[in-house]
Design an enzyme around this catalytic site. Sequence first.
Site, mmCIF file in Angstrom:
data_model
loop_
_atom_site.group_PDB
_atom_site.id
_atom_site.type_symbol
_atom_site.label_atom_id
_atom_site.label_comp_id
_atom_site.label_asym_id
_atom_site.label_seq_id
_atom_site.Cartn_x
_atom_site.Cartn_y
_atom_site.Cartn_z
ATOM 1 N N ASP A 75 0.841 -1.192 0.000
ATOM 2 C CA ASP A 75 0.000 0.000 0.000
ATOM 3 C C ASP A 75 0.875 1.240 0.000
ATOM 4 O OD1 ASP A 75 0.920 -0.304 2.616
ATOM 5 O OD2 ASP A 75 -1.051 -0.660 3.469
ATOM 6 N N ASN A 141 -7.389 -0.655 13.963
ATOM 7 C CA ASN A 141 -8.809 -0.854 13.679
ATOM 8 C C ASN A 141 -9.073 -2.195 12.974
ATOM 9 O OD1 ASN A 141 -7.807 -0.412 11.126
ATOM 10 N ND2 ASN A 141 -9.143 1.330 10.649
ATOM 11 N N HIS A 143 -7.544 -3.298 10.278
ATOM 12 C CA HIS A 143 -7.354 -3.314 8.823
ATOM 13 C C HIS A 143 -6.193 -4.231 8.434
ATOM 14 C CE1 HIS A 143 -4.524 0.455 9.040
ATOM 15 N NE2 HIS A 143 -3.781 -0.627 8.966
ATOM 16 N N GLU A 148 -9.921 -1.058 5.102
ATOM 17 C CA GLU A 148 -10.483 -0.594 6.356
ATOM 18 C C GLU A 148 -11.791 -1.326 6.708
ATOM 19 O OE1 GLU A 148 -8.363 1.075 7.760
ATOM 20 O OE2 GLU A 148 -8.018 3.093 7.022
#
Length: 251
Positions: A75, A141, A143, A148
């Site tokens: 990413d 979170n 991810h 996400e």
Amino acid sequence: MKTTYENLNVIILADRQALGAKAAADAAVTINKLLSEKEHINIIFAAAPSQSAFLESLKNDDSVEWERINAFHMDEYLGLPADAPQSFGNFLKEAIFGHANFRSINYINGNTTDINTERKRYARLLNQNPPDIVFMGIGENTHLAFNEPFQADFNDPEIIKIVTLDPVCRQQQVNDGCFKQLEDVPVKALTLTIPVLVAAKYIFCMVPGINKADAVRKTLNEPVSVEFPSTILREHHNATLYLYTQSASLL
């Protein structure tokens, strides 16, 4: 300590350095096994401070034939200056890509003026070089890469896509010391999708730190769903999650 949650192997070490060393040693064994079976292999690397101890140990492993490995990163932020230290490509160059003689190093260009052309280019590279191994972490979170919660798609038809970063994810970048304040963290990024990551034969997932403890708990105990993207790791048949006492503290 070693245990399993469904299909997911979980190893808990004493500290961050032990985690990195164990994961790197196991990764080297797997790399060498695959290289005994084929001429070259393809590996996707995550870029984050959570990966630093692992990458430091791995780059110093003399048993690995780097010249037979094609490297990819998973990413990248959109719009950062090309020389920004927060760029994941620059992080990986500093951490490992610049220290080993890889067969090829394939960066995502987050500064492109034509995002769709860049997506097609990178997708073509991965279609030509299907990943054998993924080295990854888990976000605060839950991810995976920048997939996400609720934006993740376990059946995503895309290989690489544009995402809007969750505020929790952006705050993590501040917590990790990568940015001074939330306003400095880009809102958009390019990420490899969940199907690309879990299609690899082997996954090594390194998750140190007290800030990841709740994400680890959710990964191992919540229902497998896009609400908690990392739960998909429990369905993979050759995935290992490396923790240490802090990140495993809520188990």
